[in-house]
Scaffold this active site. Structure first.
Site, mmCIF file in Angstrom:
data_model
loop_
_atom_site.group_PDB
_atom_site.id
_atom_site.type_symbol
_atom_site.label_atom_id
_atom_site.label_comp_id
_atom_site.label_asym_id
_atom_site.label_seq_id
_atom_site.Cartn_x
_atom_site.Cartn_y
_atom_site.Cartn_z
ATOM 1 N N GLU A 298 0.816 -1.212 0.000
ATOM 2 C CA GLU A 298 0.000 0.000 0.000
ATOM 3 C C GLU A 298 0.855 1.270 0.000
ATOM 4 O OE1 GLU A 298 -2.945 -0.363 3.139
ATOM 5 O OE2 GLU A 298 -4.158 -1.651 1.854
ATOM 6 N N CYS B 202 6.721 12.833 1.489
ATOM 7 C CA CYS B 202 7.809 13.276 2.357
ATOM 8 C C CYS B 202 8.263 14.655 1.909
ATOM 9 C CB CYS B 202 8.958 12.275 2.268
ATOM 10 S SG CYS B 202 10.430 12.802 3.161
ATOM 11 N N CYS C 131 13.662 15.330 -0.992
ATOM 12 C CA CYS C 131 12.419 15.395 -1.767
ATOM 13 C C CYS C 131 12.226 16.793 -2.364
ATOM 14 C CB CYS C 131 11.226 14.979 -0.906
ATOM 15 S SG CYS C 131 11.236 13.199 -0.534
ATOM 16 N N GLU D 56 -6.412 -8.230 -0.610
ATOM 17 C CA GLU D 56 -6.813 -8.289 0.795
ATOM 18 C C GLU D 56 -8.299 -8.025 0.900
ATOM 19 O OE1 GLU D 56 -4.795 -5.631 3.469
ATOM 20 O OE2 GLU D 56 -2.854 -5.983 2.524
ATOM 21 N N LYS E 154 -4.409 -6.781 16.609
ATOM 22 C CA LYS E 154 -4.761 -8.038 17.290
ATOM 23 C C LYS E 154 -6.262 -8.297 17.288
ATOM 24 C CE LYS E 154 -4.321 -6.054 21.969
ATOM 25 N NZ LYS E 154 -3.761 -4.737 21.509
ATOM 26 N N PHE E 155 -7.061 -7.266 17.020
ATOM 27 C CA PHE E 155 -8.510 -7.489 16.936
ATOM 28 C C PHE E 155 -9.032 -7.379 15.503
ATOM 29 C CE2 PHE E 155 -8.107 -5.874 21.408
ATOM 30 C CZ PHE E 155 -8.196 -7.152 21.982
ATOM 31 N N HIS E 156 -8.122 -7.297 14.532
ATOM 32 C CA HIS E 156 -8.574 -7.299 13.132
ATOM 33 C C HIS E 156 -8.945 -8.725 12.752
ATOM 34 C CE1 HIS E 156 -8.504 -6.972 8.745
ATOM 35 N NE2 HIS E 156 -8.539 -5.653 8.893
HETATM 36 C C1 GLA Z 1 -4.277 -2.815 4.922
HETATM 37 C C2 GLA Z 1 -2.877 -3.375 5.076
HETATM 38 C C3 GLA Z 1 -2.812 -4.588 5.941
HETATM 39 C C4 GLA Z 1 -3.721 -4.470 7.136
HETATM 40 C C5 GLA Z 1 -5.123 -4.202 6.665
HETATM 41 C C6 GLA Z 1 -6.128 -4.134 7.782
HETATM 42 O O1 GLA Z 1 -4.921 -3.232 3.808
HETATM 43 O O2 GLA Z 1 -2.268 -3.654 3.840
HETATM 44 O O3 GLA Z 1 -1.472 -4.743 6.354
HETATM 45 O O4 GLA Z 1 -3.296 -3.438 7.948
HETATM 46 O O5 GLA Z 1 -5.142 -2.961 6.002
HETATM 47 O O6 GLA Z 1 -7.410 -3.809 7.321
HETATM 48 ZN ZN ZN Z 2 12.072 12.701 1.606
#
Ligand code: GLA
Ligand code: ZN
Length: 688
Positions: free
Chosen positions: A156, A161, A166, A312, A361-363
């Site tokens: 992602e 920056c 930059c 994802e 941890k709660f995802h």
């Molecule tokens: C993003 C990230 C993952 C994770 C998910 C959680 O898509 O790429 O590493 O953090 O969100 O929703």
């Molecule tokens: Zn920079």
């Protein structure tokens, strides 16, 4: 000459996702249990190595690959394909400590401390070198590994920056773009407020402490951030291409993430993938949300006109939404298959096993802290895995769209940054989605493209709010319509050029000839107010009655265009509000005001009839049901998806068709249950 790009050719749909066994290095029994559970869940893919840098290179130059060797071998032995990530999305503490230049500088010129992720400087030579070194090491070690099917560079990409590296790179980029300061000053209209630059080093990136409303600067900064991120990605990719020219490459996009113009990445990547996290049941109507998600899938497919990957999604809930509601029974399967219906060759999750600690941890994960398979979520996931196995032949099949919606990042940047014609509710993306929604309801397959793409492959081109018209675009639109294309344009189009300088002569600027009208002024209406337009009697689309218009209403003067509707109220009552200009063999429609969805639905239904736009199904779709078709040669798969919480009846016609998910033959009146999906196979296409 560039080498031919490798493509990802899957002979099955992928089912898997982010797998982080390095979090469980101290509990080998978890690794064994993972493989047992993956089999039960019909998992055939694992995305490994995202955020593994600290485990892979515990100190500078010392690589620790043994654990990853074991992971790769075990997955290969179990028939699970690997998408191997490069680790640049987050860096080890030692690296940030030794080379603080890799840490980002914020718009208010503060250097960040070590922490979090997705926050490196894209220009830092040290970061680029260290990324290349570890990527090279990964490619050397795993390039020929039988499990490796795809590279997943970083994670992602995003953000920006403002460090000195930059700033200097930005100035150099501007010098290449404009050549002289005179040209830059002209393009940015800097005499306004005495902002004329007399030396390149006076130019700084936008900042809350400095220049923030010079629109040309803002626009060019956003372009530069895209180019710099792309250059960073290309640096990451260089050793992979050199050592593994046969392995395709992706990176995971985030829908229409505003910070990067994803179109610029499409050529470098071999496969498009994206991360899909809709707020089911928690954000207005699921049906509207489903069509917004469809828009994003259609965009992902359109970048390369080939199947993409849903890299994802959550198997249950996220942990970062305001309210993380559980998916109602059926929604996991529906939402997963919606991706496939729009051209995804995968259903992948973040993540396989829920972390024990840390921010996520709660995802939701496939394997919860309970640690076993006796959960609703696990059963949902396993079911999707089974369905994807039944849909195996769908992998690699195409979607043929007769319509394109034009959604352009630079146009969006310019619209969002402008002051006017109203502060709130300019709503570029929601407007594009509203037009797309009307086609989605008809089962008309639609691509989502930007203004640089080839228009000629479409029968209908819809370009809402084409505020920015880059050079050559008006001429290409004219040629498209002259040769028989139909284009729909709206209010707030043809206002400014590529550097956000307004067209002299007024709107719609270079689109004036094509539209056969000129725009005198635009009225912004408050939320509690509205106007209407009234269809002209006997108009060519055979539309009748009165439709609500709101927020933005232009006063226009047709010259060669015919009037299709007129305003019904206010001081401009009776003035034209919708027109069509016949041009060559085609037509250019203009909607001078923002209409309600009901108008768009009726308008596109009329256009679909007139232009014979193919629909996925030969019958009208009930409210909340959407339909798409994937094709390969004579084979086709029709997806019928009910996003409403009510059962819906469809009439399939007399000839029975094989429904793949339930393995039944269906014909006549068929009920699609709430959140239900049907996938109908056919050998010879019945639609044109
Ligand atoms: C993003 C990230 C993952 C994770 C998910 C959680 O898509 O790429 O590493 O953090 O969100 O929703
Ligand atoms: Zn920079």
């Amino acid at each position: 000459m560039k080498n031919p790009q490798p493509t990802l050719t899957l002979d099955r749909l992928w089912h898997g996702g982010d797998y982080n066994p390095e979090q469980w290095l101290d509990t080998p029994e978890v690794w064994d249990e993972d493989l047992r559970l993956m089999k039960l869940a019909h998992v055939n893919e694992a995305t490994v190595g995202v955020f593994s840098w600290a485990t892979l290179e515990p100190e500078e130059g010392r690589f620790a690959f043994e654990w990853l060797d074991a992971v790769m071998d075990r997955l290969a032995r179990n028939g699970i394909d690997v998408v191997l990530a490069t680790p640049s999305g987050a860096r080890p503490a030692w690296l940030a400590q030794r080379y603080p230049e890799v840490l980002r500088v914020s718009p208010d010129r503060q250097r960040e401390l070590f922490g979090e992720r997705h926050n490196h400087c894209p220009t830092s030579p040290v970061y680029r070198r260290l990324c290349q070194r570890i990527n090279r090491a990964l490619a050397e070690r795993y390039g020929r590994h039988p499990a490796l099917k795809l590279w997943h560079v970083s994670n992602e990409y995003g953000g920006e920056c403002h460090c000195d590296f930059c700033q200097n790179a930005f100035r150099a980029w501007l010098q290449r773009r404009y050549g002289t300061l005179e040209r830059l000053n002209q393009a940015w209209w800097t005499r306004f407020w005495s902002h004329t630059y007399t030396s390149w080093d006076q130019i700084e990136s936008p900042s809350p402490r400095g220049m923030r409303s010079l629109h040309g600067l803002n626009l060019d900064w956003k372009r530069f951030v895209t180019e710099q991120t792309l250059a960073f990605m290309q640096d990451e990719i260089a050793p992979l291409r050199e050592l593994t020219p046969q392995v395709p490459i992706t990176t995971n996009f985030m829908g229409t993430y505003p910070g990067l113009n994803y179109w610029r990445f499409a050529d470098t990547l071999d496969v498009i993938s994206w991360d899909n996290y809709p707020r089911w049941h928690a954000q207005g109507s699921d049906v509207d949300l489903a069509s917004s998600v469809a828009f994003l899938h259609d965009l992902a497919r359109s970048f390369k006109h080939q199947p993409f990957l849903m890299m994802e999604s959550t198997p249950s809930t996220t942990n970062w939404m305001t309210v993380s509601k559980l998916k109602r029974p059926g929604m996991h399967r529906l939402s997963s298959l919606q991706a496939v219906a729009h051209g995804s060759d995968s259903v992948q999750y973040f993540q396989w096993r829920k972390s024990r600690g840390g921010p996520e941890k709660f995802h939701g994960a496939v394997v919860d802290h309970a640690g076993h398979e006796r959960t609703r979520v696990f059963a949902d996931v396993a079911e999707v895995g089974e369905v994807l196995e039944k849909l195996r032949p769908v992998a690699g099949s195409q979607i043929l769209s007769s319509v394109a919606i034009l959604y352009d990042w630079e146009n969006r940047w310019a619209i969002d940054d402008a002051m006017g014609p109203r502060r709130d509710g300019r709503d570029y993306q929601p407007t594009c989605e509203a037009h797309h929604r009307a086609l989605w309801r008809l089962g008309v397959m639609t691509d989502v493209i930007n203004m640089d793409q080839d228009f000629s492959r479409y029968r209908l081109l819809v370009a809402p709010m084409l505020y920015m018209v880059r050079e050559g675009v008006a001429e290409r639109l004219e040629a498209y319509v002259r040769d028989g294309g139909t284009v729909v344009l709206t209010y707030w189009s043809g206002v400014a050029d590529a550097t956000d300088l307004c067209f002299i002569g007024g709107a719609p600027g270079p689109l004036k000839r094509l539209l056969g009208l000129w725009v005198e002024e635009i009225d912004a209406i408050t939320e509690d107010d509205a106007n209407v337009w009234v269809m002209e009697p006997d108009n060519s689309l055979n539309l009748h009655g009165t439709y609500g218009v709101r927020q933005l209403c232009e006063r226009i003067h047709p010259e060669t265009a015919d009037v299709l509707a007129r305003y019904g109220a206010d001081f401009y009552a009776g003035e034209p509000a919708m027109t069509v200009n016949r041009w060559g063999a085609g037509a250019a429609y203009y909607l001078a005001a923002r209409t309600d969805q009901r108008f768009l639905n009726n308008f596109y239904a009329a256009l679909a009839r007139e232009l014979h736009l193919p629909s996925a199904v030969p019958f009208p779709l009930p409210e909340g049901v959407s339909a798409t078709v994937r094709v390969r040669g004579a084979q086709q798969w029709t997806f019928l998806m009910n996003f409403s919480a009510e059962p819906r009846e469809v009439h399939l016609g007399d000839a029975a068709r094989h429904e793949v998910v339930s393995d039944r033959w269906l014909g006549g009146a068929v009920t699609v249950p709430p959140y239900g999906v049907l996938v109908l196979e056919a050998e010879s296409p019945s639609h044109p």
